[in-house]
Motif scaffolding. Structure first.
Motif, mmCIF file in Angstrom:
data_model
loop_
_atom_site.group_PDB
_atom_site.id
_atom_site.type_symbol
_atom_site.label_atom_id
_atom_site.label_comp_id
_atom_site.label_asym_id
_atom_site.label_seq_id
_atom_site.Cartn_x
_atom_site.Cartn_y
_atom_site.Cartn_z
ATOM 1 N N UNK A 50 40.472 18.564 -23.666
ATOM 2 C CA UNK A 50 40.029 18.038 -24.962
ATOM 3 C C UNK A 50 41.212 17.511 -25.780
ATOM 4 N N UNK A 51 42.355 18.190 -25.717
ATOM 5 C CA UNK A 51 43.541 17.700 -26.415
ATOM 6 C C UNK A 51 44.008 16.367 -25.841
ATOM 7 N N UNK A 52 43.917 16.233 -24.517
ATOM 8 C CA UNK A 52 44.310 14.974 -23.873
ATOM 9 C C UNK A 52 43.374 13.837 -24.272
ATOM 10 N N UNK A 53 42.073 14.111 -24.338
ATOM 11 C CA UNK A 53 41.108 13.084 -24.751
ATOM 12 C C UNK A 53 41.356 12.674 -26.197
ATOM 13 N N UNK A 94 51.243 20.352 -27.016
ATOM 14 C CA UNK A 94 50.273 21.440 -26.851
ATOM 15 C C UNK A 94 49.584 21.348 -25.497
ATOM 16 N N UNK A 95 49.212 20.140 -25.085
ATOM 17 C CA UNK A 95 48.572 19.955 -23.778
ATOM 18 C C UNK A 95 49.505 20.339 -22.643
ATOM 19 N N UNK A 98 49.821 24.237 -22.562
ATOM 20 C CA UNK A 98 48.596 24.864 -22.072
ATOM 21 C C UNK A 98 48.344 24.556 -20.606
ATOM 22 N N UNK A 99 48.612 23.333 -20.177
ATOM 23 C CA UNK A 99 48.417 22.969 -18.773
ATOM 24 C C UNK A 99 49.317 23.801 -17.869
ATOM 25 N N UNK A 100 50.572 23.979 -18.283
ATOM 26 C CA UNK A 100 51.497 24.779 -17.486
ATOM 27 C C UNK A 100 51.068 26.247 -17.473
ATOM 28 N N UNK A 101 50.609 26.739 -18.606
ATOM 29 C CA UNK A 101 50.195 28.144 -18.715
ATOM 30 C C UNK A 101 48.961 28.426 -17.862
ATOM 31 N N UNK A 102 47.946 27.567 -17.981
ATOM 32 C CA UNK A 102 46.709 27.780 -17.235
ATOM 33 C C UNK A 102 46.900 27.554 -15.740
ATOM 34 N N UNK A 103 47.791 26.641 -15.364
ATOM 35 C CA UNK A 103 48.031 26.383 -13.951
ATOM 36 C C UNK A 103 48.530 27.637 -13.246
ATOM 37 N N UNK A 212 50.245 17.267 -17.274
ATOM 38 C CA UNK A 212 51.617 17.601 -17.659
ATOM 39 C C UNK A 212 52.503 16.357 -17.670
ATOM 40 N N UNK A 213 52.484 15.591 -16.579
ATOM 41 C CA UNK A 213 53.371 14.438 -16.486
ATOM 42 C C UNK A 213 52.921 13.285 -17.378
ATOM 43 N N UNK A 214 51.608 13.101 -17.536
ATOM 44 C CA UNK A 214 51.120 12.061 -18.456
ATOM 45 C C UNK A 214 51.616 12.321 -19.868
ATOM 46 N N UNK A 215 51.457 13.557 -20.324
ATOM 47 C CA UNK A 215 51.862 13.893 -21.686
ATOM 48 C C UNK A 215 53.373 13.850 -21.844
ATOM 49 N N UNK A 216 54.116 14.255 -20.810
ATOM 50 C CA UNK A 216 55.582 14.232 -20.887
ATOM 51 C C UNK A 216 56.101 12.803 -20.994
#
Length: 244
Positions: A50-53, A94-95, A98-103, A212-216
């Motif tokens: 949702x944060x990515x969207x 934030x994305x 969270x992506x790294x944490x949930x992965x 992760x990479x898109x946001x980075x």
């Protein structure tokens, strides 16, 4: 100054393209959670999606502002662009976190959850949410069991509440081209033999790594856009702070 304007115009078009890529990743995360939500104990797994969207939607007006500022500078547009870039950086960081944490966290929880559901399985045509979830995962991912199909050997016909007296796998393990398949272990060629855990972990790891990479990468591009906009703002400074 001319280089800053050209860079800002270029980044404006890039933002439009990357918005689609980021939205794709976000929607993929949301749909993955929706399809397999019974397997995930964490109810906030879809939050990075949702944060990515949200970031993808904000990228569209950000791209418009970047292009319009490169064509005709306006201190109000420049201020608005800085605000949007700041909001985007917050969303994307934030994305990433969270992506790294949930992965990491979800990979460790999937095995225990799927093992429990296999143990509690009580038939292909059961109305129980756990049994339906197992069948749905095995059909969608074309897999059988947690590690492989032999996980079902530990389940007896009595524990499944099935009429068959010999141990067999659920019908959801059957390949679609074998319409007469009933999960008989004597016909392994009719069954998916690979386990579901590895396929789900690979899918989860891929989508979280994609986010992760898109946001980075986008965060780096937004810092460049903010730097370019700052150079242009120096040549047209604010006379007061009412815009802020």
């Amino acid at each position: 100054r001319s280089f800053a304007r050209s860079l800002l115009r270029f980044l404006g078009f890039i933002f439009w393209g990357t918005a689609a890529a980021l939205a794709f990743g976000g929607v993929f995360v949301i749909l993955m959670y929706k399809n397999y939500r019974y397997l995930f104990q964490e109810s906030f797994l879809s939050l990075p999606g949702w944060l990515a969207v949200a970031a993808a939607l904000i990228l569209l007006p950000t791209g418009v502002l970047a292009i319009s500022i490169s064509a005709k500078m306006s201190r109000y547009r420049q201020g608005a662009l800085m605000y949007l870039l700041l909001v985007l950086l917050c969303l994307e960081i934030s994305s990433v976190v969270l992506a790294q944490f949930y992965s990491v966290r979800m990979a460790s929880e999937l095995e225990s959850t799927m093992g429990y559901l296999v143990y509690q399985y009580n038939g292909t045509h059961s109305q129980g949410p756990g049994s339906r979830a197992v069948d749905a995962v095995q059909r969608k991912l074309q897999c059988c069991g947690v590690q492989n199909y032999t996980d079902w050997l530990k389940a007896t016909a009595a524990s499944w509440r099935l009429p068959a007296e010999k141990t067999r796998v659920p019908e959801s393990c059957c390949k679609e081209k074998y319409s007469h398949c009933r999960g008989d272990l004597g016909h392994l060629e009719q069954l998916f033999q690979e386990g579901c855990l590895k396929k789900m972990e690979d899918q989860l790891h891929f989508v979280m790594l994609y986010i992760f990479w898109c946001c980075t990468v986008l965060s780096v591009l937004e810092l460049l856009a903010g730097f370019s906009n700052g150079i242009l703002m120096r040549h047209q400074p604010f006379h007061d702070f009412r815009i802020l």
